[in-house]
Design a protein around this motif. Structure first.
Motif, mmCIF file in Angstrom:
data_model
loop_
_atom_site.group_PDB
_atom_site.id
_atom_site.type_symbol
_atom_site.label_atom_id
_atom_site.label_comp_id
_atom_site.label_asym_id
_atom_site.label_seq_id
_atom_site.Cartn_x
_atom_site.Cartn_y
_atom_site.Cartn_z
ATOM 1 N N VAL A 1 12.862 -4.734 13.725
ATOM 2 C CA VAL A 1 11.419 -4.878 13.198
ATOM 3 C C VAL A 1 11.086 -3.913 12.059
ATOM 4 O O VAL A 1 11.390 -2.606 12.440
ATOM 5 N N VAL A 2 10.547 -4.259 10.999
ATOM 6 C CA VAL A 2 10.300 -3.419 10.052
ATOM 7 C C VAL A 2 9.182 -2.280 10.139
ATOM 8 O O VAL A 2 8.155 -2.778 10.498
ATOM 9 N N LYS A 3 9.603 -1.371 10.021
ATOM 10 C CA LYS A 3 8.549 -0.272 10.436
ATOM 11 C C LYS A 3 7.889 0.298 9.165
ATOM 12 O O LYS A 3 6.825 0.735 9.151
ATOM 13 N N GLY A 4 8.738 0.443 7.834
ATOM 14 C CA GLY A 4 8.274 0.837 6.718
ATOM 15 C C GLY A 4 9.124 0.542 5.384
ATOM 16 O O GLY A 4 10.207 0.452 5.576
ATOM 17 N N ILE A 5 8.274 0.163 4.144
ATOM 18 C CA ILE A 5 8.993 -0.039 3.129
ATOM 19 C C ILE A 5 8.839 0.829 2.016
ATOM 20 O O ILE A 5 7.434 1.041 1.413
ATOM 21 N N GLU A 6 9.941 1.889 1.761
ATOM 22 C CA GLU A 6 9.327 3.100 1.021
ATOM 23 C C GLU A 6 10.084 2.683 -0.145
ATOM 24 O O GLU A 6 10.640 1.827 -0.471
ATOM 25 N N ILE A 7 9.990 3.992 -1.245
ATOM 26 C CA ILE A 7 10.408 3.677 -2.653
ATOM 27 C C ILE A 7 11.944 3.547 -2.587
ATOM 28 O O ILE A 7 12.206 2.682 -3.456
ATOM 29 N N PHE A 8 12.394 4.191 -1.778
ATOM 30 C CA PHE A 8 14.036 3.846 -2.006
ATOM 31 C C PHE A 8 14.589 3.329 -0.758
ATOM 32 O O PHE A 8 15.799 2.667 -0.931
ATOM 33 N N THR A 9 14.096 3.122 0.524
ATOM 34 C CA THR A 9 14.614 2.806 1.574
ATOM 35 C C THR A 9 13.686 1.768 2.381
ATOM 36 O O THR A 9 12.435 1.934 2.256
ATOM 37 N N GLY B 1 13.613 -1.555 -4.487
ATOM 38 C CA GLY B 1 12.015 -1.497 -3.752
ATOM 39 C C GLY B 1 11.012 -2.156 -4.552
ATOM 40 O O GLY B 1 10.255 -2.843 -4.078
ATOM 41 N N VAL B 2 11.167 -2.113 -5.839
ATOM 42 C CA VAL B 2 9.882 -3.033 -6.891
ATOM 43 C C VAL B 2 10.098 -4.452 -6.491
ATOM 44 O O VAL B 2 9.303 -4.961 -6.480
ATOM 45 N N GLN C 1 0.963 -1.031 -0.145
ATOM 46 C CA GLN C 1 -0.105 -0.069 -0.042
ATOM 47 C C GLN C 1 0.992 1.314 -0.034
ATOM 48 O O GLN C 1 0.685 2.248 -0.815
ATOM 49 N N ARG C 2 1.908 1.209 0.906
ATOM 50 C CA ARG C 2 2.727 2.608 1.050
ATOM 51 C C ARG C 2 3.397 2.696 -0.147
ATOM 52 O O ARG C 2 3.581 3.896 -0.463
ATOM 53 N N PHE C 3 3.999 1.803 -1.041
ATOM 54 C CA PHE C 3 4.996 1.665 -2.240
ATOM 55 C C PHE C 3 4.048 2.469 -3.085
ATOM 56 O O PHE C 3 4.494 3.306 -3.837
ATOM 57 N N LEU C 4 2.985 1.702 -3.368
ATOM 58 C CA LEU C 4 2.170 2.139 -4.559
ATOM 59 C C LEU C 4 1.521 3.637 -4.257
ATOM 60 O O LEU C 4 1.460 4.268 -5.287
ATOM 61 N N LEU C 5 1.169 4.046 -3.097
ATOM 62 C CA LEU C 5 0.440 5.242 -2.711
ATOM 63 C C LEU C 5 1.660 6.371 -2.943
ATOM 64 O O LEU C 5 1.422 7.184 -3.565
ATOM 65 N N ASP C 6 3.068 5.832 -2.569
ATOM 66 C CA ASP C 6 3.870 6.985 -2.845
ATOM 67 C C ASP C 6 4.164 6.972 -4.303
ATOM 68 O O ASP C 6 4.414 8.330 -4.911
#
Length: 271
Positions: free
Chosen positions: A135-143, A112-113, A57-62
């Motif tokens: 613990v994984v907090k977030g998976i963003e476009i670059f990090t 990231g992709v 979700q976060r990746f696609l929304l970004d």
């Protein structure tokens, strides 16, 4: 005075010519930004109802947000009278130069992709990667962002994550806690195993399946070392780890089983 009047007239002509375009461009940007915000918000609701993975979700929304913003900027620039074709050529040339300069960032985007496609970990998973446990907090476009056991935030490039080794402790839902307890050579091995195993089976955070185990690990210089190995959920790892050592010490003391430690022997010489 004549020059001042000329400059004033020139300014008025520019205002008449570009003023409406500028106001329209500003209006388009404000409305467009509001629309983009609504689109992203709606997309987030749709994904949540469809039970999309949170990291996806976060990746696609970004990705959607940035793509729409770039499109909006192009529309605003074209409304100001700039030739979009020429602008696109300039953007392409600039993009090539920036791409060469930011190869690392592009590899992080590609990483990231890949992470979104293969999903080696998700938000909330306990993983170890690039020498960091967290613990994984977030998976963003670059990090990817990890929170370590010390409550530190680790930010790791996705390129390194996609190309490196990843240990996911959460996927299987169970972790083995490896501890070593040593007792004196004069102690009964069978009794010691029973005492240590009881410590594990009475801990509510220790899993019954797989069953905990206690086995002789080695015959050391001054002790018989036992491998004490309970299984637990990943989120209970440290609780079980510390409790095992503490409760094993208390149980061995209560059973009268000696835990060896260095003794200092005084040697008295006759004069």
């Amino acid at each position: 005075m004549e020059k001042a009047e000329e400059w004033m007239n020139y300014g008025l002509e520019l205002a008449k010519e570009f003023g409406p375009k500028l106001l329209t461009a500003i209006l388009i940007y404000v409305i467009g930004a509001w629309i983009i915000k609504k689109i992203v918000k709606t997309a987030r609701k749709v994904m949540s109802k469809s039970k999309y993975d949170e990291s996806l979700q976060r990746f696609l929304l970004d990705l959607v947000s940035w793509g729409l913003k770039v499109f909006l900027i192009i529309i605003v620039i074209s409304r100001l009278g700039v030739d979009v074709t020429t602008f696109a050529a300039v953007i392409a040339a600039a993009g090539l130069a920036v791409g060469l300069a930011l190869q690392g960032s592009l590899s992080n985007f590609a990483g990231g992709v890949l992470l979104m496609i293969f999903k080696p970990y998700r938000i909330g998973d306990l993983i170890e990667a690039q020498g960091v446990l967290g613990v994984v907090k977030g998976i963003e476009i670059f990090t990817t962002k990890l929170v370590t056991p010390q409550n530190k935030l680790a930010i790791i490039p996705n390129g390194a994550m996609a190309n490196g080794n990843i240990i996911n402790y959460t996927t299987e839902g169970k972790m083995r806690v490896d501890t070593v307890i040593g007792v004196g050579y004069g102690e009964d091995i069978k009794k010691t195993k029973e005492v240590l195993l009881k410590v594990l089976t009475t801990n509510p955070k220790v899993l019954e399946d797989p069953a905990p185990s206690v086995n002789v690990l080695e015959l050391a210089d001054s002790s018989v070392n036992f491998a004490v190995r309970p299984f637990c959920k990943p989120e209970d790892y440290w609780d079980v780890y510390f409790a095992t050592y503490e409760n094993c010490k208390l149980a061995l003391d209560a059973a009268g089983i000696e835990i060896p430690y260095p003794h200092q022997v005084e040697i008295h010489k006759e004069r």
